[in-house]
Design a protein around this motif. Structure first.
Motif, mmCIF file in Angstrom:
data_model
loop_
_atom_site.group_PDB
_atom_site.id
_atom_site.type_symbol
_atom_site.label_atom_id
_atom_site.label_comp_id
_atom_site.label_asym_id
_atom_site.label_seq_id
_atom_site.Cartn_x
_atom_site.Cartn_y
_atom_site.Cartn_z
ATOM 1 N N VAL A 1 0.837 -1.200 0.000
ATOM 2 C CA VAL A 1 0.000 0.000 0.000
ATOM 3 C C VAL A 1 0.874 1.253 0.000
ATOM 4 O O VAL A 1 0.675 2.180 -0.792
ATOM 5 C CB VAL A 1 -0.965 -0.002 1.208
ATOM 6 C CG1 VAL A 1 -1.588 1.379 1.407
ATOM 7 C CG2 VAL A 1 -2.067 -1.038 1.004
ATOM 8 N N VAL A 2 1.866 1.299 0.880
ATOM 9 C CA VAL A 2 2.736 2.476 0.969
ATOM 10 C C VAL A 2 3.563 2.633 -0.309
ATOM 11 O O VAL A 2 3.767 3.755 -0.804
ATOM 12 C CB VAL A 2 3.620 2.402 2.226
ATOM 13 C CG1 VAL A 2 4.681 3.503 2.222
ATOM 14 C CG2 VAL A 2 2.753 2.531 3.486
ATOM 15 N N ARG A 3 4.033 1.526 -0.856
ATOM 16 C CA ARG A 3 4.793 1.608 -2.105
ATOM 17 C C ARG A 3 3.945 2.100 -3.277
ATOM 18 O O ARG A 3 4.490 2.613 -4.259
ATOM 19 C CB ARG A 3 5.387 0.241 -2.443
ATOM 20 C CG ARG A 3 6.635 -0.095 -1.628
ATOM 21 C CD ARG A 3 7.164 -1.465 -1.957
ATOM 22 N NE ARG A 3 8.436 -1.719 -1.273
ATOM 23 C CZ ARG A 3 8.901 -2.918 -0.991
ATOM 24 N NH1 ARG A 3 8.225 -4.004 -1.338
ATOM 25 N NH2 ARG A 3 10.071 -3.051 -0.369
ATOM 26 N N SER A 4 2.641 1.964 -3.201
ATOM 27 C CA SER A 4 1.763 2.412 -4.290
ATOM 28 C C SER A 4 1.592 3.930 -4.313
ATOM 29 O O SER A 4 1.084 4.485 -5.286
ATOM 30 C CB SER A 4 0.384 1.755 -4.154
ATOM 31 O OG SER A 4 -0.369 2.363 -3.101
ATOM 32 N N ILE A 5 2.024 4.605 -3.251
ATOM 33 C CA ILE A 5 1.864 6.055 -3.120
ATOM 34 C C ILE A 5 3.074 6.748 -3.737
ATOM 35 O O ILE A 5 4.215 6.350 -3.482
ATOM 36 C CB ILE A 5 1.708 6.430 -1.634
ATOM 37 C CG1 ILE A 5 0.457 5.747 -1.047
ATOM 38 C CG2 ILE A 5 1.625 7.942 -1.458
ATOM 39 C CD1 ILE A 5 0.402 5.789 0.465
ATOM 40 N N PRO A 6 2.863 7.758 -4.579
ATOM 41 C CA PRO A 6 4.009 8.462 -5.193
ATOM 42 C C PRO A 6 5.063 8.840 -4.161
ATOM 43 O O PRO A 6 4.742 9.283 -3.046
ATOM 44 C CB PRO A 6 3.360 9.693 -5.822
ATOM 45 C CG PRO A 6 1.959 9.244 -6.139
ATOM 46 C CD PRO A 6 1.577 8.319 -5.012
ATOM 47 N N ALA A 7 6.339 8.673 -4.541
ATOM 48 C CA ALA A 7 7.445 8.843 -3.606
ATOM 49 C C ALA A 7 7.541 10.250 -3.028
ATOM 50 O O ALA A 7 8.098 10.446 -1.940
ATOM 51 C CB ALA A 7 8.762 8.471 -4.291
#
Length: 339
Positions: A153-159
């Motif tokens: 989920v966190v990795r799916s959020i733009p950096a």
């Protein structure tokens, strides 16, 4: 005998006065059928509650079952936020919890008002909330997560977007460690039971059982220590498994170990032993028992199916907003186990 049994409050405040015998089982199941009810039990419940339930599992899996079931009434043997999640996913159904006082120290570690204030301090941040939160918090959340898909989920959020992760600090630390994300802010909440399973205790048990696999829930205070033991070669890396409760069942069926040390609430041992009876499952901390989970007694369940108590309500607007956060979680990665 059970049909006329009187449910009483015990000195500790829980409902008592009923023995979980064959007559109790027959009566509960008969009344559930009359009420068109399905009984769901979380993995941390008392063994007799797990054994009478139509379905046993983690909270998200059970909430999905609630939504898909043809039954009009859902009896959720767990803690309050879990019954709320079932109501969010099945708003047209009657959701009952056998004792509405069964709360959760983790869910209670952040309120909707506190989350709104935190969001105001970080405008534009994406809020990721563990599914172990109240409906009010879910309604203020962009994406919910489980312990098994929190990293995805966190990795799916733009950096370049800030992330507010709540409420569990140990799961948040695990996500930050896995993603390397510096703009991840973590709320300082915890489950008091999981937080009490500490590193020194784990190290001592691992040293005494060198052939055992370690099944570690990421909510535990010992999760970082488990990875340290692995990284230092004290425990072989392949023996350390950071797992949700649902994933522990899967791992139990596939491990070659003859002994497994389990770091989570002790109720989980019942399901693990049923899944793989040939394995010696032992708790890292035998005292890691959730008082709230154990409030759902045989007497409380009998009271629930007899009297239709206690009903769980979530207002429609809160449910609508919360459902969006849960749905977005399901669409990202594999949600796996609920906790």
């Amino acid at each position: 005998m059970v049909a006329t049994a009187t449910v009483e409050r015990t000195a500790s405040g829980v409902f008592g006065g009923v023995e979980p015998n064959a007559a109790w089982r027959d009566e509960v199941l008969r009344l559930a059928k009359e009420r068109d009810a399905v009984i769901l039990a979380h993995n941390y419940q008392l063994p007799e509650i797990q054994d009478i339930a139509h379905h046993t599992g983690d909270s998200l899996a059970l909430s999905r079952i609630a939504a898909q079931s043809d039954a009009q009434t859902i009896i959720f043997c767990g803690v309050h936020f879990m019954a709320e999640t079932a109501k969010i996913l099945a708003p047209e159904k009657t959701v009952l919890i056998p004792d509405e006082r069964a709360g959760c120290s983790l869910a209670d570690s952040i309120t909707g008002a506190q989350l709104r204030e935190w969001k105001a301090e970080h405008p534009g941040a994406v809020v990721v909330s563990y599914v172990n939160t109240t409906a009010e918090v879910k309604a203020e959340t962009d994406i919910c997560c489980t312990s098994s898909n929190a990293v995805d989920v966190v990795r799916s959020i733009p950096a370049d977007r800030e992330v507010l992760f709540c409420p569990d600090q140990f799961l948040g630390a695990h996500v930050k460690r896995e993603t390397g994300r510096e703009n991840l802010h973590i709320w300082a909440g915890e489950c008091h039971v999981h937080a009490g399973i500490n590193g020194p205790e784990l190290a001592e048990r691992a040293a005494a059982n060198p052939d055992a696999d370690l099944f570690i829930h990421p909510e535990c205070g010992c999760a970082t220590s488990a990875l340290y033991l692995s990284g230092e070669g004290i425990v072989p890396a392949e023996k350390v498994k950071i797992l949700s409760t649902g994933d522990m069942i899967t791992a139990a069926r596939s491990t070659n170990a003859r002994k497994v040390l389990v770091a989570t609430e002790v109720g989980m041992l019942h399901q693990l032993r049923k899944a793989a009876p040939e394995i010696d499952f032992r708790a890292v901390n035998d005292r890691a028992s959730c008082t709230y989970m154990k409030m759902i007694t045989p007497a409380a369940l009998l009271r629930c199916v007899r009297e239709g108590l206690d009903e769980v309500h979530v207002d429609l607007e809160t449910a609508r907003r919360a459902q969006g956060a849960v749905q977005r979680m399901i669409e990202i990665g594999q949600p796996g186990g609920g906790e």
